[in-house]
Design a protein around this motif. Structure first.
Motif, mmCIF file in Angstrom:
data_model
loop_
_atom_site.group_PDB
_atom_site.id
_atom_site.type_symbol
_atom_site.label_atom_id
_atom_site.label_comp_id
_atom_site.label_asym_id
_atom_site.label_seq_id
_atom_site.Cartn_x
_atom_site.Cartn_y
_atom_site.Cartn_z
ATOM 1 N N GLU A 83 -33.613 -5.860 41.213
ATOM 2 C CA GLU A 83 -34.135 -4.197 40.783
ATOM 3 C C GLU A 83 -33.708 -4.163 42.363
ATOM 4 O OE1 GLU A 83 -37.722 -1.671 39.296
ATOM 5 O OE2 GLU A 83 -37.481 -3.347 38.358
ATOM 6 N N LYS A 84 -34.711 -4.404 42.941
ATOM 7 C CA LYS A 84 -34.485 -4.703 44.711
ATOM 8 C C LYS A 84 -33.525 -4.352 45.590
ATOM 9 C CE LYS A 84 -37.543 -5.953 48.870
ATOM 10 N NZ LYS A 84 -38.186 -7.163 49.184
ATOM 11 N N VAL A 85 -33.190 -5.506 45.353
ATOM 12 C CA VAL A 85 -31.731 -5.584 45.316
ATOM 13 C C VAL A 85 -30.189 -3.764 45.251
ATOM 14 C CG1 VAL A 85 -29.000 -5.684 45.814
ATOM 15 C CG2 VAL A 85 -30.946 -7.448 45.402
ATOM 16 N N LEU A 86 -30.530 -3.485 44.124
ATOM 17 C CA LEU A 86 -29.945 -1.978 43.853
ATOM 18 C C LEU A 86 -30.555 -0.751 44.128
ATOM 19 C CD1 LEU A 86 -29.216 -2.498 39.809
ATOM 20 C CD2 LEU A 86 -27.639 -3.349 41.771
ATOM 21 N N GLN A 87 -32.377 -0.922 44.243
ATOM 22 C CA GLN A 87 -32.738 -0.061 44.741
ATOM 23 C C GLN A 87 -32.827 0.190 46.533
ATOM 24 O OE1 GLN A 87 -36.733 -0.566 44.134
ATOM 25 N NE2 GLN A 87 -36.405 0.287 42.014
ATOM 26 N N GLN A 88 -32.143 -0.534 47.142
ATOM 27 C CA GLN A 88 -32.403 -0.381 48.539
ATOM 28 C C GLN A 88 -30.551 -0.868 48.988
ATOM 29 O OE1 GLN A 88 -34.395 -3.529 50.050
ATOM 30 N NE2 GLN A 88 -36.426 -2.685 49.300
ATOM 31 N N TRP A 89 -29.202 -1.024 48.009
ATOM 32 C CA TRP A 89 -28.875 -1.410 48.826
ATOM 33 C C TRP A 89 -27.537 -0.254 49.444
ATOM 34 C CZ3 TRP A 89 -25.827 -4.822 48.203
ATOM 35 C CH2 TRP A 89 -24.654 -5.771 48.109
ATOM 36 N N GLN A 90 -27.733 1.033 49.088
ATOM 37 C CA GLN A 90 -27.469 2.021 50.142
ATOM 38 C C GLN A 90 -27.948 1.497 51.711
ATOM 39 O OE1 GLN A 90 -25.147 3.825 49.624
ATOM 40 N NE2 GLN A 90 -25.107 5.116 51.228
ATOM 41 N N SER A 91 -29.491 1.948 51.736
ATOM 42 C CA SER A 91 -29.387 1.193 53.045
ATOM 43 C C SER A 91 -29.248 0.431 53.780
ATOM 44 C CB SER A 91 -31.287 1.628 53.108
ATOM 45 O OG SER A 91 -31.583 0.884 52.412
ATOM 46 N N TYR A 92 -29.535 -0.946 52.781
ATOM 47 C CA TYR A 92 -28.957 -1.783 53.464
ATOM 48 C C TYR A 92 -27.723 -2.404 53.762
ATOM 49 C CZ TYR A 92 -27.631 -7.339 53.274
ATOM 50 O OH TYR A 92 -26.662 -8.209 53.504
ATOM 51 N N THR A 93 -26.353 -1.951 53.265
ATOM 52 C CA THR A 93 -24.876 -1.874 53.433
ATOM 53 C C THR A 93 -24.710 -1.238 54.414
ATOM 54 O OG1 THR A 93 -24.395 -0.470 51.688
ATOM 55 C CG2 THR A 93 -24.250 -2.594 51.024
ATOM 56 N N GLY A 94 -25.514 -0.248 54.862
ATOM 57 C CA GLY A 94 -25.261 0.894 56.397
ATOM 58 C C GLY A 94 -24.835 0.048 57.543
ATOM 59 N N LYS A 95 -25.247 -1.100 57.785
ATOM 60 C CA LYS A 95 -25.074 -2.100 59.269
ATOM 61 C C LYS A 95 -24.020 -3.266 58.693
ATOM 62 C CE LYS A 95 -28.321 -1.106 61.800
ATOM 63 N NZ LYS A 95 -27.774 -0.817 63.459
ATOM 64 N N LEU A 96 -23.643 -3.370 56.971
ATOM 65 C CA LEU A 96 -22.579 -3.241 56.445
ATOM 66 C C LEU A 96 -21.053 -3.189 57.019
ATOM 67 C CD1 LEU A 96 -24.380 -6.339 54.018
ATOM 68 C CD2 LEU A 96 -22.809 -6.941 56.075
ATOM 69 N N PHE A 97 -21.368 -1.601 57.019
ATOM 70 C CA PHE A 97 -20.241 -1.012 56.303
ATOM 71 C C PHE A 97 -20.375 -0.958 58.407
ATOM 72 C CE2 PHE A 97 -18.831 3.383 56.763
ATOM 73 C CZ PHE A 97 -17.683 4.002 55.548
#
Length: 460
Positions: free
Chosen positions: A338-352
């Motif tokens: 659940e935490k992964v899905l909640q934070q996925w957008q912000s987490y992937t910013g640097k990966l993007f």
């Protein structure tokens, strides 16, 4: 999944195989596909694959090699190569076509260092009739460099070529996903942000019949029998033994945005002065950490360096799983998922950002020899700064992992123009300002104003 790509590597191997005796070194970080490459090349050839297990003594290892060699070549009983020197003497004088691959070769440094210097001597004295194509491979990149590349290395200049396998680039990964039925762009992006270009994880994706990103998370990571459940821990334990927990802490700190020595030290139990050996191991041995400096700085003088994880799965593990390891090992997957899905957008910013930087760098490198990020001590940053000093040209590009209105994009572009004034020598250069985002409203109007504009689909 069929063997994918690596045509250039296979072509080089075929060339060396035709001009035996030959000696090839293959290196690259774990899971990048070294063993698969060797297997693919050896498929229609007489070949022997030998694995150096660091948990075995040299006597046990050589007994195993002797047995495999005898069986593969149907040797008479009186030929015995249980001693390292006899083994090396045999393979450097064998006069029939064969490929001999020794995987994780660098482990001889731990098990029996004399094997390496003995190989130097016997390879130098090899018979003119030798028909062996010797391939050695290893995932400890720094150790391979110490054995083969550095000026004082025992096998310096003995190999005909040193082949460094790298993870797939973005385009290669997306093409592979197309071939296994993943065509939706967002699914491709999410899988790339999870696994990067490491082919091994996509083989598991297909083996476990995953249908997309969420299914891959559930089957490969968040279930009792998930094949990647112990992936990071097992790798760290194998490489670093009892000290693996310290490496865990450092990886987790970096994955949570702690990029300087002082910040990493504060989040771990390691003093800032003691971190360097750990960084060396993670960068040079495992190949999962990189040290970056602002593109305008001198590598020898810069004091603004930062540490980044360049392996997407290690980054994911350090961010979401290690901080909740007890919960994870206890099988309480739902709260972490659940935490992964909640934070996925912000987490992937640097990966993007990293992905776009890779794509843009390949486009710009022919015109701008210096490409990278830029930042100063006050917190000002530019995602991509490309410099051509000969032509006195600078290009500054900001990256945003979202769709932008025209006004949002213009504000970002104007802010970037102001940051250029903070860069030494930039004021005397001609500069262009650009932006990359998923979508940008009225991009043509911004381009008419002199800005450079790219949308995600332009690059992919």
């Amino acid at each position: 999944m069929e063997f994918y790509n690596r045509e250039k590597e296979l072509s080089l191997m075929s060339l060396l195989d035709k001009s035996k005796p030959s000696f090839l070194v293959i290196t690259g970080k774990r899971r990048v596909g070294k063993t698969e490459l060797i297997k693919q090349f050896s498929r229609d050839r007489k070949a022997l694959y030998l694995f150096v297990d660091s948990n075995k003594s040299i006597d046990i290892l050589m007994d195993e090699f002797n047995r495999m060699l005898s069986e593969e070549l149907d040797l008479p009983d009186y030929i015995n190569v249980k001693e390292p020197e006899n083994f090396l003497k045999f393979i450097t004088s064998y006069d029939r076509d064969i490929v001999i691959a020794i995987d994780e070769f660098q482990r001889f440094l731990k098990i029996y260092p004399s094997f390496i210097t003995q190989l130097q001597r016997y390879w130098d004295m090899k018979s003119d009739n030798c028909k062996v194509f010797l391939i050695v491979s290893g995932s400890s990149i720094g150790m391979i460099r110490k054995i083969f590349i550095e000026a004082q290395a025992p096998l310096f200049k003995r190999a005909d070529n040193i082949l460094t396998l790298r993870p797939f680039m973005v385009h290669e990964t997306f093409s592979m996903l197309d071939e296994i039925g993943i065509t939706d762009m967002q699914e491709k992006l999410d899988l790339y942000f999870l696994f990067g270009g490491t082919i091994y994880y996509y083989r598991l994706f297909e083996k476990y019949q995953c249908t997309g990103f969420l299914d891959a998370l559930e089957k490969l990571v968040f279930s009792e029998f998930a094949p990647l459940k112990d992936e990071v821990r097992d790798i760290l334990i194998e490489e670093f033994g009892k000290e693996h927990s310290t490496y865990y802490e450092i990886i987790s700190a970096i994955s949570q945005g702690k990029c300087s020595k002082s910040a990493i030290s504060e989040m771990t139990h390691v003093s800032s002065n003691s971190l360097s050996p750990y960084f060396y191991d993670l960068a040079d041995l495992l190949g999962i950490v990189e040290y970056r400096i602002p593109v305008t700085d001198s590598p020898k003088k810069s004091k603004r360096g930062r540490y980044f994880l360049k392996d997407n799965f290690f980054r994911f593990y350090g961010r979401f799983i290690y901080p909740a390891l007890s919960q994870y090992m206890g099988g309480k997957y739902d709260p972490i998922m659940e935490k992964v899905l909640q934070q996925w957008q912000s987490y992937t910013g640097k990966l993007f950002e990293d992905m776009i930087r890779e794509l843009m760098s390949s486009r710009l490198i022919s015109e701008y020899p210096e490409i990278g990020s830029w930042w100063n001590r006050k917190g000002d940053e530019i995602d991509i700064l490309a410099i051509n000093r000969e032509k006195s040209e600078v290009m500054a590009i900001e990256i945003k992992n979202k769709e932008l209105t025209r006004d949002e994009a213009r504000r970002i572009l104007n802010s970037t123009s102001e940051k250029i004034e903070l860069i030494p020598d930039a004021s005397v250069m001609n500069f262009n300002v650009g932006i990359v985002a998923r979508k940008i409203e009225d991009r043509k109007l911004l381009e008419d104003e002199g800005f450079l504009v790219w949308e995600l689909e332009d690059l992919l």
